[in-house]
Design a protein around this motif. Structure first.
Motif, PDB file in Angstrom:
ATOM      1  N   ASP A 676      -7.221  -2.157  -4.667  1.00  0.00           N
ATOM      2  CA  ASP A 676      -6.033  -2.051  -3.820  1.00  0.00           C
ATOM      3  C   ASP A 676      -6.460  -2.323  -2.386  1.00  0.00           C
ATOM      4  O   ASP A 676      -7.660  -2.336  -2.075  1.00  0.00           O
ATOM      5  CB  ASP A 676      -5.408  -0.660  -3.957  1.00  0.00           C
ATOM      6  N   ASP A 677      -5.490  -2.534  -1.507  1.00  0.00           N
ATOM      7  CA  ASP A 677      -5.858  -2.815  -0.117  1.00  0.00           C
ATOM      8  C   ASP A 677      -6.183  -1.546   0.664  1.00  0.00           C
ATOM      9  O   ASP A 677      -7.149  -1.499   1.416  1.00  0.00           O
ATOM     10  CB  ASP A 677      -4.770  -3.626   0.597  1.00  0.00           C
ATOM     11  N   ARG A 678      -5.374  -0.488   0.447  1.00  0.00           N
ATOM     12  CA  ARG A 678      -5.559   0.718   1.259  1.00  0.00           C
ATOM     13  C   ARG A 678      -5.197   1.948   0.450  1.00  0.00           C
ATOM     14  O   ARG A 678      -4.251   1.925  -0.341  1.00  0.00           O
ATOM     15  CB  ARG A 678      -4.685   0.648   2.519  1.00  0.00           C
ATOM     16  N   LEU A 679      -5.940   3.023   0.645  1.00  0.00           N
ATOM     17  CA  LEU A 679      -5.635   4.309   0.017  1.00  0.00           C
ATOM     18  C   LEU A 679      -4.950   5.197   1.047  1.00  0.00           C
ATOM     19  O   LEU A 679      -5.510   5.439   2.126  1.00  0.00           O
ATOM     20  CB  LEU A 679      -6.912   4.966  -0.496  1.00  0.00           C
ATOM     21  N   VAL A 680      -3.730   5.649   0.737  1.00  0.00           N
ATOM     22  CA  VAL A 680      -2.991   6.555   1.631  1.00  0.00           C
ATOM     23  C   VAL A 680      -2.938   7.954   1.018  1.00  0.00           C
ATOM     24  O   VAL A 680      -3.499   8.894   1.550  1.00  0.00           O
ATOM     25  CB  VAL A 680      -1.574   6.031   1.923  1.00  0.00           C
ATOM     26  N   THR A 681      -2.293   8.067  -0.133  1.00  0.00           N
ATOM     27  CA  THR A 681      -2.227   9.379  -0.802  1.00  0.00           C
ATOM     28  C   THR A 681      -3.166   9.449  -2.001  1.00  0.00           C
ATOM     29  O   THR A 681      -3.506  10.539  -2.454  1.00  0.00           O
ATOM     30  CB  THR A 681      -0.802   9.669  -1.297  1.00  0.00           C
ATOM     31  N   GLY A 682      -3.526   8.291  -2.557  1.00  0.00           N
ATOM     32  CA  GLY A 682      -4.360   8.259  -3.755  1.00  0.00           C
ATOM     33  C   GLY A 682      -3.584   8.285  -5.045  1.00  0.00           C
ATOM     34  O   GLY A 682      -4.164   8.077  -6.125  1.00  0.00           O
ATOM     35  N   TRP A 683      -2.260   8.505  -4.978  1.00  0.00           N
ATOM     36  CA  TRP A 683      -1.507   8.667  -6.224  1.00  0.00           C
ATOM     37  C   TRP A 683      -1.223   7.344  -6.913  1.00  0.00           C
ATOM     38  O   TRP A 683      -1.138   7.286  -8.149  1.00  0.00           O
ATOM     39  CB  TRP A 683      -0.207   9.433  -5.970  1.00  0.00           C
ATOM     40  N   SER A 684      -1.095   6.252  -6.178  1.00  0.00           N
ATOM     41  CA  SER A 684      -0.897   4.963  -6.830  1.00  0.00           C
ATOM     42  C   SER A 684      -2.122   4.594  -7.659  1.00  0.00           C
ATOM     43  O   SER A 684      -2.007   4.171  -8.822  1.00  0.00           O
ATOM     44  CB  SER A 684      -0.619   3.879  -5.784  1.00  0.00           C
ATOM     45  N   LEU A 685      -3.306   4.770  -7.102  1.00  0.00           N
ATOM     46  CA  LEU A 685      -4.529   4.495  -7.846  1.00  0.00           C
ATOM     47  C   LEU A 685      -4.707   5.478  -9.010  1.00  0.00           C
ATOM     48  O   LEU A 685      -5.191   5.112 -10.083  1.00  0.00           O
ATOM     49  CB  LEU A 685      -5.732   4.552  -6.915  1.00  0.00           C
ATOM     50  N   THR A 686      -4.314   6.724  -8.797  1.00  0.00           N
ATOM     51  CA  THR A 686      -4.429   7.719  -9.868  1.00  0.00           C
ATOM     52  C   THR A 686      -3.553   7.348 -11.058  1.00  0.00           C
ATOM     53  O   THR A 686      -3.984   7.403 -12.221  1.00  0.00           O
ATOM     54  CB  THR A 686      -4.044   9.118  -9.341  1.00  0.00           C
TER      55      THR A 686
END
Length: 709
Positions: A676-686
């Motif tokens: 991904d480009d950027r981690l903000v909350t981490g929930w999309s990657l989770t």
């Protein structure tokens, strides 16, 4: 100022006996304003607001007044104090004067019953209470009414926190207004602060009552020598610290604007041979105490700290260096006030150095984004409580409102004081009272904050006396009346000459340290609580969490953070990964060496070219194929939907994204790099990792360019 009546001479004599015991000096005498405040409290039993510089002796006023009032059989003094460090120092000072002091705060719950018993038995002279206790249901309903009826003196320390015009406004302090209204007649009240301009002073005095005695003194700090060193790059600023930290007198504090910076700077300075340690709000309590004592004892040259090491830390420090500027001159004045408080300072006084950075304004903007929420969010919260018809804990309410837990808790405290909600055992409940969103006031506060930020930028550029500038920002009447006043000690007055040279070796090592890419991306292991309430059937532990991933850097970092902030700025164009960040990615991958067989890329609505180029470059470098996408399938759910609240974010991403593979078995038994480009909350990657595991992936490792925050 109240004039001294002849009949008060004996009271003043007794007061000065107590002062000498308190400070341990046989020659100690009260300042006139100290006596005026004590007389107002003890003789006249009225309310007083004392605005005086740090180190002036505000605590002496309330401790001496306590001893005099207790001798007249008055009840114990209640001190509302904002920080545990302040409480610890105040208790130690009280004990030196024979004052029996106890505290009730979040760290000594096991002692509360004993403390309450001692108060009831008359064995306590001073009770120190954190402002958060004032709205704890048990304390508020059972203990506070008895204290209000029986206390001999109420003290509000750091009283600028009462005012939302103050630089460190705290909603819990607003509860004090209710407490003041409930006090029986004749109980004196003292409010103290070192950092209040005229607007804050007027606001606090109004809340105390119309008969309040206001004592404002000179805010000059004769022991401080102020200066600014402007350097272009982060590595130059770090190099300056490495080269010149040892020259600073005694021990002191290096303030940073972020937690990440404290760790990064402390690590670099230690590598250059300096005895320093990092300190922030994330530092464990026991370690905090040990670090504070090590600084007091001179066992470390400096603590590299956030503003968590601020109000209430009482020590004799020789210097304060700010690596990055606070967002207002008032906040800066408070931080530098940690230095120059002792009687054994070097002849030249305490050194105060500011090393501003271009990224300061980005960090200010981030913290400004945490202001009081929009009206529709507040209304949603009130509606959720009203619809429930019973008390909800913050954790239970959180999934229903698009706010982080910290912002939600802060908002609820404001609504509590406004009468719209009430904190009870078990959480919060609606009162059913009408509530008006004061948009004009919030806008004025926001405008005031913006003006403060501009004033801080003007401080950096000014060629006038720096102490005069800070005092004028605090509406110090002395400098406002004397336009020719100069401190004679700062770099603009010629009293302080700060070196600007930095060694090539220090710059090179700082550049190497900042250029070293690689920040661990820790996997989330638990689903947010309360998902069932918003229709998401997940709870408890995540059965197969992602592995530890990597990012080049945090956006707040001193090194690659600047390039990442530019890349993700709101007005930045989409495009391929910039060459310096691509090179940093290669360096990080060589260090990390992830063992993967395939790549899945998280699609981006805002940066499609950036993400596609990143995935293609990783595929070429690692020699593994891109086999699928964590695809955007519902554009009606915005990319930032729920970004401030974990449960809301899980619900939003669950609707917005779905796993799309080139072949049904594309990830089965394979180790997948989820990009991904950027981690903000981490929930999309989770959620992406969860979907990949459900599709048969053996392992999932997240990789992003940058981490927000």
């Amino acid at each position: 100022m109240t004039s001294e009546a002849p009949t008060d001479a004996a009271v003043r004599a007794r007061a000065e006996e107590h002062l000498r015991a308190l400070v341990g000096r046989p020659d100690a005498r009260l300042y006139d304003d100290q006596w005026a405040a004590i007389a107002a409290l003890v003789v006249e039993r009225r309310r007083a607001l004392v605005v005086q510089r740090t180190g002036w002796g505000k605590s002496a006023v309330y401790f001496v007044a306590t001893l005099l009032l207790r001798a007249e059989q008055a009840g114990p003094t209640v001190i509302i104090s904002p920080l545990l460090a302040l409480m610890r120092n105040q208790i130690a000072a009280a004990e030196r004067a024979g004052i029996r002091a106890v505290t009730v705060n979040s760290t000594n719950m096991e002692q509360w019953d004993e403390v309450h018993r001692a108060i009831a038995a008359g064995e306590v002279d001073v009770l120190l209470v954190s402002p958060e206790r004032l709205n704890n249901p048990g304390f508020r309903d059972e203990v506070l009414p008895r204290l209000a009826e029986t206390c001999g003196l109420l003290v509000v320390d750091e009283a600028h926190c009462i005012s939302d015009w103050g630089h460190d406004f705290r909603p819990d302090y607003r509860r004090i207004r209710t407490l003041l209204d409930d006090l029986p007649a004749g109980i004196p009240v003292l409010a103290t602060t070192a950092t209040a301009n005229q607007r804050v002073t007027n606001d606090v005095a109004e809340q105390l009552g119309k008969d309040t005695l206001v004592l404002r003194g000179s805010l000059d700090r004769a022991s401080l020598c102020l200066g600014v060193v402007r350097l272009k790059t982060a590595e130059q600023r770090l190099a300056w610290l490495a080269d010149h930290l040892a020259e600073q007198p005694g021990s002191g504090i290096v303030y940073c604007l972020t937690v990440a910076a404290t760790q990064e700077v402390a690590d670099y300075l230690r590598s250059r041979g300096h005895q320093v340690a990092a300190y922030s709000g994330q530092t464990e309590q026991t370690e905090r105490l040990a670090l504070e004592q090590a600084l007091i004892d001179g066992e470390v040259k400096a603590l590299v700290a956030t503003s968590a090491l601020g109000m209430g830390f009482d020590a004799s420090l020789g210097f304060v260096v700010n690596l990055g500027a606070p967002s207002s001159p008032v906040a800066y004045y408070q931080q530098v006030g940690r230095a120059g408080r002792g009687h054994d300072l070097p002849a030249g006084g305490a050194s105060v150095v500011l090393l501003p950075a271009t990224e300061d304004r980005d960090i200010w903007a981030y913290f400004a984004s945490l202001a009081f929420p929009r009206e529709e969010v507040v209304r949603e919260t009130l509606a959720a409580l009203a619809d429930e018809g019973r008390a909800l804990s913050t954790a239970a309410l959180e999934p229903r409102v698009d706010l982080s837990r910290t912002r939600l808790e802060t908002m609820l405290k404001v609504l509590d004081v406004d009468g719209a909600v009430r904190r009870v055992r078990g959480g919060w409940e609606s009162t059913g009272e009408a509530w008006a969103y004061d948009a004009d006031r919030y806008a004025r506060v926001a405008a005031s904050r913006a003006a403060e930020q501009q004033a801080m930028l003007d401080y950096l550029a000014t060629d006038e006396c720096r102490m005069r500038y800070l005092r004028a920002q605090l509406d110090d009447p002395e400098v406002l009346a004397d336009l020719d006043w100069r401190c004679g000690r700062c770099d603009n007055c010629g009293g302080l000459s700060l070196p600007t040279e930095i060694s090539a070796d220090a710059v090179e090592q700082a550049a190497d340290r900042l250029a070293r890419p690689g920040v661990p991306v820790e996997p989330r292991k638990l689903w947010p609580t309360g998902l069932a309430a918003i229709g998401v059937s997940r709870s408890g532990k995540i059965k197969q969490p992602a592995g530890e991933g990597r990012a080049i850097a945090r956006l707040t970092d001193l090194g690659h953070g600047a390039a990442l902030r530019g890349l993700f700025a709101a007005d930045a164009d989409d495009g391929p990964v910039p060459v310096p960040l691509a090179q940093a990615m290669v360096t990080m991958l060589r260090d990390w060496q992830p063992q993967v067989d395939a790549i899945v890329v998280a699609e981006s609505e805002r940066k499609p070219q950036l993400v596609a180029d990143l995935a293609a470059g990783l595929s070429r470098f690692l020699g593994v194929p891109v086999v699928g996408r964590w695809a955007v399938v519902d554009l009606s759910v915005g990319p930032d939907r729920g970004a401030t609240n974990s449960a809301q974010r899980v619900a939003a991403v669950s609707r917005r994204c779905a796993l799309q593979l080139d072949e049904p078995d594309a990830v089965r038994e394979r180790r997948v790099l989820l990009v991904d480009d950027r981690l903000v909350t981490g929930w999309s990657l989770t959620l992406g990792a969860d979907a990949l595991h459900a599709a048969g992936a053996a392992a999932v490792l997240p990789l992003v360019l940058g981490v927000s925050g």
